[in-house]
Structures are given as structure tokens and as C-alpha cells.
Design a protein around this motif. Structure first.
Motif, PDB file in Angstrom:
ATOM      1  N   VAL A  24      34.857  42.472  40.024  1.00 20.37           N
ATOM      2  CA  VAL A  24      34.220  41.301  39.426  1.00 20.37           C
ATOM      3  C   VAL A  24      33.152  41.712  38.421  1.00 20.37           C
ATOM      4  O   VAL A  24      33.046  41.149  37.331  1.00 20.37           O
ATOM      5  CB  VAL A  24      33.614  40.397  40.515  1.00 20.37           C
ATOM      6  N   ALA A  25      32.351  42.718  38.767  1.00 17.30           N
ATOM      7  CA  ALA A  25      31.313  43.172  37.848  1.00 17.30           C
ATOM      8  C   ALA A  25      31.918  43.721  36.560  1.00 17.30           C
ATOM      9  O   ALA A  25      31.463  43.410  35.455  1.00 17.30           O
ATOM     10  CB  ALA A  25      30.451  44.230  38.528  1.00 17.30           C
ATOM     11  N   GLY A  77      31.427  40.263  48.830  1.00 20.44           N
ATOM     12  CA  GLY A  77      31.755  40.607  47.453  1.00 20.44           C
ATOM     13  C   GLY A  77      31.127  39.662  46.456  1.00 20.44           C
ATOM     14  O   GLY A  77      30.649  40.074  45.393  1.00 20.44           O
ATOM     15  N   PHE A  78      31.102  38.367  46.793  1.00 22.09           N
ATOM     16  CA  PHE A  78      30.496  37.357  45.933  1.00 22.09           C
ATOM     17  C   PHE A  78      29.009  37.649  45.730  1.00 22.09           C
ATOM     18  O   PHE A  78      28.518  37.690  44.595  1.00 22.09           O
ATOM     19  CB  PHE A  78      30.688  35.983  46.575  1.00 22.09           C
ATOM     20  N   ALA A  79      28.286  37.866  46.822  1.00 19.79           N
ATOM     21  CA  ALA A  79      26.837  38.086  46.729  1.00 19.79           C
ATOM     22  C   ALA A  79      26.514  39.353  45.943  1.00 19.79           C
ATOM     23  O   ALA A  79      25.664  39.343  45.036  1.00 19.79           O
ATOM     24  CB  ALA A  79      26.242  38.166  48.134  1.00 19.79           C
ATOM     25  N   LEU A  80      27.205  40.436  46.260  1.00 17.73           N
ATOM     26  CA  LEU A  80      26.932  41.698  45.581  1.00 17.73           C
ATOM     27  C   LEU A  80      27.338  41.647  44.114  1.00 17.73           C
ATOM     28  O   LEU A  80      26.634  42.165  43.246  1.00 17.73           O
ATOM     29  CB  LEU A  80      27.681  42.828  46.296  1.00 17.73           C
ATOM     30  N   ALA A  81      28.464  41.012  43.840  1.00 21.64           N
ATOM     31  CA  ALA A  81      28.947  40.948  42.456  1.00 21.64           C
ATOM     32  C   ALA A  81      28.031  40.111  41.581  1.00 21.64           C
ATOM     33  O   ALA A  81      27.784  40.463  40.420  1.00 21.64           O
ATOM     34  CB  ALA A  81      30.364  40.384  42.423  1.00 21.64           C
ATOM     35  N   VAL A  82      27.528  38.999  42.094  1.00 17.14           N
ATOM     36  CA  VAL A  82      26.637  38.150  41.301  1.00 17.14           C
ATOM     37  C   VAL A  82      25.359  38.903  40.949  1.00 17.14           C
ATOM     38  O   VAL A  82      24.896  38.885  39.801  1.00 17.14           O
ATOM     39  CB  VAL A  82      26.307  36.840  42.049  1.00 17.14           C
ATOM     40  N   VAL A  83      24.785  39.583  41.944  1.00 16.94           N
ATOM     41  CA  VAL A  83      23.554  40.338  41.695  1.00 16.94           C
ATOM     42  C   VAL A  83      23.797  41.413  40.637  1.00 16.94           C
ATOM     43  O   VAL A  83      23.018  41.564  39.683  1.00 16.94           O
ATOM     44  CB  VAL A  83      23.038  40.984  42.993  1.00 16.94           C
ATOM     45  N   LEU A 102      34.334  32.680  43.995  1.00 17.61           N
ATOM     46  CA  LEU A 102      34.269  32.138  45.348  1.00 17.61           C
ATOM     47  C   LEU A 102      35.383  31.125  45.597  1.00 17.61           C
ATOM     48  O   LEU A 102      36.126  31.231  46.579  1.00 17.61           O
ATOM     49  CB  LEU A 102      32.900  31.486  45.575  1.00 17.61           C
ATOM     50  N   PHE A 103      35.535  30.152  44.698  1.00 14.31           N
ATOM     51  CA  PHE A 103      36.551  29.122  44.886  1.00 14.31           C
ATOM     52  C   PHE A 103      37.958  29.698  44.753  1.00 14.31           C
ATOM     53  O   PHE A 103      38.865  29.346  45.512  1.00 14.31           O
ATOM     54  CB  PHE A 103      36.347  27.979  43.887  1.00 14.31           C
TER      55      PHE A 103
END
Length: 205
Positions: A24-25, A77-83, A102-103
Motif C-alpha cells: 500500500v505504501a 496493515g491499514f494502520a501501518l500503511a496510513v502512517v 479498508l473497504f
């Protein structure tokens, strides 16, 4: 966390979690760079080629550990990728990417789980296609709608249709993701034999 009598630890899930984060990043950075070859700069970005790997990771995790664990991987993965994405890309792209991720991934898990007992290729293909559709729609609209640099009109000679640049990018992005979903069946089919499939308990969701 326990599943079917086996202990699932963070060490076990480290590879899928870190893989999600990396995909994602990387995609958040690559989506800002159009493909310059073959005149595709107005219809495609490099992010379209990297992001579908997230669905492969998700489907393999779902196959091995089941939907509950797959959701945990998505949340991590969502939390780490957003940061990480806030640092690598703009805050708007990071927010759009996180929401779409996420969705899209949760929809992939739901579709995969409903079809997991059908032919081996149906669950990952359907999950990836549905997940990619909602992911693409959410990401491009949240990240680029109203952005002057991404909203100037583009007319496609083959159809004569004029749309904002970001809509054209979204359309061709999804076409690439759909093609990648088909290609991902090759590594999925090769790896599924190594992964003992999860067996749902009666009434499990």
C-alpha cells in the motif's frame, strides 16, 4: 489469539502484515507517477501494477487462517500503511488510500469466504474483482476529485468521451487490476498447495 487449536502469534502474521504495509505504501507513491511508455501517461499510473498484490496477500491469509485472522491483518496493515503513507505521500492520498484499502480488502474477505468451497480459482478472482472495484472508486474520488491538476478534461479518441483526468485514470486502473487479478491466480494456485486450508467451524463467519 487461537484458531482451530493452533496459536496464531504476531510472528506468524508478521509477513502478511508487513507485505500489506509495503504494497500500500509503495502504491501510494507510484500512483503519482503516470506510465510514460506507449502514450499511457493520461490513462495509467504505476500504482495500478503494484496494488493488486495486496489482494493476493489477503486471499492467501484468508485461505490459511480464515476471515477473522485475515481481517486482523487488514486492520494492522491499514494502520501501518496510513502512517507510512503520510510520510511518503500527501495526507489526502494517505487518507484516500487507507479508506479504499479498508473497504476493498474487507469486501474481498467477505466474498472470498462465501466462495471458499467452490472451485479453487473462483474465491480469489471474485474477491479481488469486487474488492478492486470499490477500492478504485473510493481511492480516485477521495484522492483526486476537485484537484485542478487531476481534473482537467481529457477526450479519448477511441470513444470521443470527455471525462476528468482522474476518472480516466480510475477506469484504466481498474482494467489493469482486473488483469492482475487473473494473473495472480498463477502464484495463488502455486502457493495454495503449501498452505493447509482453514476449516470453518459450524456457523462461523
Amino acid at each position: 489469539m487461537k484458531l482451530a487449536g493452533s496459536e496464531i502469534t504476531f510472528k506468524t502474521l508478521a509477513l502478511p502484515v508487513l507485505s500489506m504495509m509495503a504494497v500500500v505504501a509503495a502504491s501510494n507513491v507510484l500512483v503519482q507517477y503516470p506510465v510514460q511508455a506507449f502514450g499511457l501517461q493520461e490513462v495509467l499510473t504505476w500504482g495500478a501494477f503494484s496494488y493488486p498484490v495486496a489482494f493476493l496477500v489477503n486471499d492467501l491469509t484468508n485461505r490459511r487462517f480464515g476471515p477473522a485472522v485475515a481481517r486482523q491483518v487488514v486492520y494492522f496493515g491499514f494502520a501501518l500503511a496510513v502512517v507510512l503513507s503520510i510520510w511518503l505521500a500527501t495526507p489526502r492520498i494517505a487518507l484516500a488510500s487507507g479508506t479504499a484499502f479498508l473497504f476493498g480488502q474487507l469486501l474481498d474477505i467477505g466474498v472470498f469466504n462465501r466462495l471458499r468451497r467452490m472451485s479453487w480459482w473462483q474465491a480469489p478472482l471474485a474477491g479481488s474483482l469486487f474488492g478492486s472495484a470499490i477500492d478504485t472508486a473510493l481511492f480516485f474520488s477521495l484522492a483526486f476529485a476537485g484537484d485542478a491538476d487531476m481534473s482537467f478534461p481529457v477526450t479519448y479518441a477511441s470513444t470521443g468521451i470527455t471525462v476528468p483526468l482522474w476518472m480516466g485514470l480510475a477506469y484504466f486502473d481498474f482494467l489493469v487490476k482486473a488483469a492482475c487479478a487473473l494473473l495472480a491466480l498463477l502464484p495463488y494456485g502455486a502457493l495454495m498447495g503449501w498452505l493447509k486450508p482453514w476449516r470453518a467451524a459450524p456457523g462461523a463467519r
